[in-house]
Structure formats: C-alpha cells, structure tokens
Design an enzyme around this catalytic site. Structure first.
Site, PDB file in Angstrom:
ATOM      1  N   HIS A 195       0.855  -1.195   0.000  1.00 31.75           N
ATOM      2  CA  HIS A 195       0.000   0.000   0.000  1.00 31.75           C
ATOM      3  C   HIS A 195       0.886   1.239   0.000  1.00 31.75           C
ATOM      4  O   HIS A 195       1.812   1.332   0.795  1.00 31.75           O
ATOM      5  CB  HIS A 195      -0.914   0.032   1.236  1.00 31.75           C
ATOM      6  CG  HIS A 195      -1.999  -1.002   1.187  1.00 31.75           C
ATOM      7  ND1 HIS A 195      -3.136  -0.918   1.942  1.00 31.75           N
ATOM      8  CD2 HIS A 195      -2.126  -2.137   0.467  1.00 31.75           C
ATOM      9  CE1 HIS A 195      -3.920  -1.967   1.699  1.00 31.75           C
ATOM     10  NE2 HIS A 195      -3.314  -2.722   0.810  1.00 31.75           N
ATOM     11  N   TYR A 199      -9.538   4.604   7.389  1.00 30.66           N
ATOM     12  CA  TYR A 199      -9.750   4.896   8.816  1.00 30.66           C
ATOM     13  C   TYR A 199     -10.854   5.934   8.876  1.00 30.66           C
ATOM     14  O   TYR A 199     -10.680   7.044   8.375  1.00 30.66           O
ATOM     15  CB  TYR A 199      -8.489   5.489   9.439  1.00 30.66           C
ATOM     16  CG  TYR A 199      -7.320   4.537   9.606  1.00 30.66           C
ATOM     17  CD1 TYR A 199      -6.457   4.250   8.558  1.00 30.66           C
ATOM     18  CD2 TYR A 199      -7.056   3.948  10.847  1.00 30.66           C
ATOM     19  CE1 TYR A 199      -5.370   3.400   8.727  1.00 30.66           C
ATOM     20  CE2 TYR A 199      -5.964   3.096  11.031  1.00 30.66           C
ATOM     21  CZ  TYR A 199      -5.125   2.830   9.965  1.00 30.66           C
ATOM     22  OH  TYR A 199      -4.053   1.991  10.142  1.00 30.66           O
ATOM     23  N   PRO A 225      -4.091  -0.447  18.699  1.00 25.88           N
ATOM     24  CA  PRO A 225      -3.806  -0.869  17.321  1.00 25.88           C
ATOM     25  C   PRO A 225      -3.984   0.210  16.257  1.00 25.88           C
ATOM     26  O   PRO A 225      -3.616  -0.016  15.094  1.00 25.88           O
ATOM     27  CB  PRO A 225      -4.808  -2.012  17.091  1.00 25.88           C
ATOM     28  CG  PRO A 225      -5.912  -1.749  18.044  1.00 25.88           C
ATOM     29  CD  PRO A 225      -5.301  -1.083  19.233  1.00 25.88           C
ATOM     30  N   LYS A 255       1.334  -0.348  15.126  1.00 24.63           N
ATOM     31  CA  LYS A 255       2.750  -0.365  15.496  1.00 24.63           C
ATOM     32  C   LYS A 255       3.201  -1.598  16.287  1.00 24.63           C
ATOM     33  O   LYS A 255       4.406  -1.824  16.443  1.00 24.63           O
ATOM     34  CB  LYS A 255       3.086   0.884  16.340  1.00 24.63           C
ATOM     35  CG  LYS A 255       3.018   2.182  15.567  1.00 24.63           C
ATOM     36  CD  LYS A 255       4.267   2.383  14.733  1.00 24.63           C
ATOM     37  CE  LYS A 255       4.108   3.364  13.615  1.00 24.63           C
ATOM     38  NZ  LYS A 255       3.972   2.780  12.291  1.00 24.63           N
ATOM     39  N   TYR A 293       3.820   6.633  10.224  1.00 29.48           N
ATOM     40  CA  TYR A 293       3.058   5.450   9.824  1.00 29.48           C
ATOM     41  C   TYR A 293       3.965   4.412   9.151  1.00 29.48           C
ATOM     42  O   TYR A 293       3.858   3.214   9.421  1.00 29.48           O
ATOM     43  CB  TYR A 293       1.910   5.860   8.887  1.00 29.48           C
ATOM     44  CG  TYR A 293       0.840   4.796   8.764  1.00 29.48           C
ATOM     45  CD1 TYR A 293      -0.241   4.760   9.636  1.00 29.48           C
ATOM     46  CD2 TYR A 293       0.927   3.806   7.788  1.00 29.48           C
ATOM     47  CE1 TYR A 293      -1.209   3.772   9.555  1.00 29.48           C
ATOM     48  CE2 TYR A 293      -0.040   2.813   7.686  1.00 29.48           C
ATOM     49  CZ  TYR A 293      -1.107   2.799   8.573  1.00 29.48           C
ATOM     50  OH  TYR A 293      -2.062   1.818   8.492  1.00 29.48           O
TER      51      TYR A 293
HETATM   52  C1  PHB Z   1      -5.312  -4.917  10.348  1.00 32.80           C
HETATM   53  O1  PHB Z   1      -5.346  -5.132   9.133  1.00 32.80           O
HETATM   54  O2  PHB Z   1      -5.541  -5.816  11.160  1.00 32.80           O
HETATM   55  C2  PHB Z   1      -4.990  -3.553  10.853  1.00 32.80           C
HETATM   56  C3  PHB Z   1      -4.682  -2.556   9.964  1.00 32.80           C
HETATM   57  C4  PHB Z   1      -4.379  -1.287  10.428  1.00 32.80           C
HETATM   58  C5  PHB Z   1      -4.406  -1.014  11.774  1.00 32.80           C
HETATM   59  C6  PHB Z   1      -4.698  -2.019  12.680  1.00 32.80           C
HETATM   60  C7  PHB Z   1      -5.007  -3.294  12.218  1.00 32.80           C
HETATM   61  O3  PHB Z   1      -4.145   0.243  12.207  1.00 32.80           O
END
Ligand code: PHB
Ligand code: APR
Length: 402
Positions: free
Chosen positions: A72, A203, A295, A299, A387
C-alpha cells in the site's frame, strides 16, 4: 540443558530473535506455552512498516510476504462525509507498507527455524526465571506431560512472552516503573469472505464511533468497529455489525461496503503501556512483554521487530568481540523509539475514536485535527513518516544496518 540465549515466547519477537541469532551463529532455545497450531492461527493485526519488510527480506523470510502481501502506498482518512488520502509514498521519499497478517509472519518464521532444526519447545508449563543478576541465568519449566522440571542454563534470557508472560514480573518491582493508559474504546474485529472494498485502508472517524476497513487477501477482508470494551460479542449479530459498518463508512455518493459471510469476530480492549526498564541483569524484555500500543497506529508488531534488531545486534557484538556497549544501552535505545511510537499511536487513537464523554467542543477539535492533517503538507508528512516507521537509531549518528 545449556544454550547461549534462552528465549521465552514464540511470538514475532521470540521467533525473529532466534532466526537472527541463528544467522550470526548464536544458539538459542525457545520455550512457548501454546501449541504450534495455536500460535499460527491466532488472528492479530497486519501492517508491516518499511523497516520490518526490509529486515524480513534481507534475512531470507520475506518471500511469501512479497508474493501474498499487499503493498500500500497510502491510507485514507474519512471524516465529515469526506475521504482524504495520505500519500505515504510521496511524503516519505518512496516508502510503503505491506498488509500481511501477523500469523502469516509467524508461520514463515517457524518454517525457517524448523528448516534449520531449531530447538522450539511448544506447550511448556510453569516457566520461571532465576539467577538473572549472574552471568548464568536459568529458566525452569516443565515439558508437556512431564511432572519433573527441566532447566536451561544460558548466557542471556530474552523475555518475549507478551504482556501476560512471567518475564516482566521477574524484574524486581523496585527497579521497574510501569506507565499506562487504558482507553474507553474496544475494537470489534471481523474476518469476512468478501472481495476488497478499497485498494487502501480506510480509517473513518464517525459520530457513531470509529471504523477501519482493512484487507487480508483477494477473498478475505478484515474490518473493525469501535465498541464499548466491556461489550459482549454475543450482542453483535452479523446483521448488526453490517448495519453499523454501513452507517460509519458508506458515502453520500453511493459508495457502500460489500457484505458477506462473517467467519470470525471478537472484541479486544485497548491500552498503552510501557515498562521501564527493559533490562535487568542478563534478562532483556522485547515486544509486548515490555510495551503495548493501541492498534490504531498499527505499530505493535513493528515495535517488537525494532527491539529485536537492537537486541540481536547487541548480542552478536558481545559474542564477536565481548563489547557490551549496545547491550548496556538496550533499554535506552529501544525506549526512545517506543515512546515516539506510543505518542503516534495515542495521537491516532484520540484523533479517530469517538469519546462519548467529550463535549461538542472537543469533538470539533478532533475534526479540525483531521482537516489539518489532510490539508497541511507538513502535518501529512509527519503522519506519513510515523506510519511507515521512524528510523531505528543505534547511536546518535547511525541507523541500524542490516
Ligand atoms: C489490520 O489489518 O488488522 C490492521 C490494519 C491497520 C491497523 C490495525 C489493524 O491500524
Ligand atoms: N511461557 C512460555 N510462553 C509464553 C508464556 C509463558 N509463561 N506466556 C506467554 N507466552 C507466549 C505466548 O503464548 C505468545 O506466543 O509468548 C508469546 C508472546 O507473543 P506475542 O504476544 O505475539 O508478543 P510479541 O512476540 O512481543 O509480538 C508483539 O504481538 O500482541 C501482538 O500487537 C502485538 O503485534 C504485536 C506483537
């Protein structure tokens, strides 16, 4: 039994350490309380920073990740009915992330260690740590089905046994300082048999609560909803989950999330936690044993990998030349980066979740923060560099070299 490095826990931290030590000709034994099937099947997060990807590739365990993982170059932030892209690649001079589930990383590392006849004991019980202040620390444990205890005498112990393991507790409380924040948010995570909804992660800050759309494979997607951490998953029928996801991510232009069978669902609570110190005598803590992040910043696994890079470099210097400088500075080097990742994870969490105790004023500040971060080049660059992962500095002037 005797070994150079006794490792407690076969999560990403313990397995990667054993792998890196093996490449340097250093012997280790891993003790794991769960079965191989259990560690290879536990669903966790799945974002690998550029540095993690580079390390796995450079050490010969990245082949399947490059084939099956999803590269990505950006993420999308959704708020106020709009979706704004953060171009990670452009803002960081070409860096990217790979979405590849943590348990797939575990499978790749276990397979690599098994190929070289590594000593991994699964299903062990009653692990305890002894003589940490001496140069011969000891791990005591029982093998599956054994009434008698076994002992491993080592030069060093790596406590890679996660948040609930015994290693951190083996550091006397008088030299241990623990700092934490517990959030009033939980994540309800699902795996669903549907095609990807978007080429990149979304997000979403919504007044009903946060939602995240992620992926696992062309057939399986991973999505999350902010819920009360004390809520019971039994309260969440598949219909209720889909209707809440629709409410939080669908767009006015007709973009809608694709529904399908939900094959796994659970709720996890969220906390930030740091244990200072990460070293006591010949015991070194790494990964979740020493720190937990919520999460939202993705990280957790990456911090474990960074700790292990420092620890394996320190151990290999020790065995090559007797130089203990990096080992002596292990906690200081790791904690500097850990606190920056804590800051980022806390910031992402508070910016994106809906705190129902907050006043309308505070909610509008959150929306202004999102507006700022997606419209200011400087603010977007700051998000992007965190990130994709901050550099790992071993000394003031040197990043870790592989
Ligand atoms: C996930 O794909 O499980 C995932 C992706 C991004 C995050 C947390 C979990 O910030
Ligand atoms: N004896 C032996 N093994 C133990 C014990 C014990 N008493 N207690 C725990 N373990 C094992 C667990 O079963 C687990 O397999 O230690 C391992 C710790 O692994 P993780 O919890 O995955 O921690 P870590 O390797 O530090 O990886 C950090 O995991 O929790 C996620 O988000 C986090 O992605 C991050 C990553």
């Amino acid at each position: 039994m005797r070994t150079q490095v006794g490792i407690i826990g076969a999560g990403p931290a313990g397995l990667l350490l054993s792998h890196l030590l093996h490449l340097q000709g250093i012997e280790s034994i891993i003790l794991e309380s769960r079965s191989r099937e259990a560690i290879e099947g536990t669903i966790r997060a799945g974002v690998l920073e550029q540095g993690t990807v580079d390390l796995l590739n450079a050490t010969g365990v990245g082949e399947r990740m490059m084939r099956e993982g999803h590269v990505h170059h950006g993420i999308e932030l959704q708020f106020n009915g709009k979706r704004q892209r953060i171009n990670l690649n452009e803002l960081t001079g070409g860096k990217k992330i790979i979405v590849y589930a943590q348990h797939e990383v575990i499978k790749d590392l276990v397979a690599a260690r098994m190929d070289t006849n590594a000593k991994i004991h699964f299903n062990v019980k009653d692990v305890s740590l002894h003589q940490l202040e001496t140069s011969n620390p000891v791990i005591r444990f029982r093998k599956e089905g054994d009434a008698d205890f076994d002992e491993i005498e080592c030069d060093f112990i790596a406590g890679c046994d996660g948040f609930h393991g015994p290693s951190r507790q083996a550091i006397p409380a008088s030299v241990r300082s623990e700092k934490q924040k517990v959030y009033p948010f939980g994540w309800l995570g699902i795996l669903t048999k549907t095609p990807p909804v978007n080429p990149e992660l979304i997000y979403s800050n919504h007044e009903r609560g946060f939602a995240l759309l992620s992926t696992r494979s062309p057939e399986i997607q991973r999505h999350y909803l902010q819920v009360d951490p004390k809520d019971d998953i039994a309260n969440w029928s598949d219909d209720r989950i889909w209707s809440e996801l629709h409410a939080r991510v669908d767009m006015k232009d007709g973009w809608t999330i694709t529904e399908g069978p939900i094959i796994q669902k659970n709720i996890v609570s969220m906390r930030s936690f740091v244990c200072e110190t990460m070293r006591y005598g010949r015991l070194f803590l790494a990964g979740d044993a020493a720190h937990i992040v919520p999460p939202t910043g993705a990280k957790g696994l990456n911090l474990a990998v960074a700790d292990i890079q420092v620890l394996s470099t320190g151990l290999s210097e020790f065995y090559q030349s007797g130089n203990e400088e990096i080992l002596n500075r292990y906690a200081e080097i790791c904690l500097r980066r850990v606190w920056k990742a804590q800051r980022f994870s806390y910031w992402m969490t508070t910016m994106l979740h809906r705190d129902f105790e907050h006043s309308p004023f505070e909610y509008n500040i959150q929306l202004a923060e999102l507006d700022y971060v997606t419209s200011s080049h400087a603010a977007a660059t700051s998000l992007a560099e965190n990130y994709v992962g901050l550099p790992l500095e071993l000394t003031a002037n040197h990043s870790v070299t592989l």
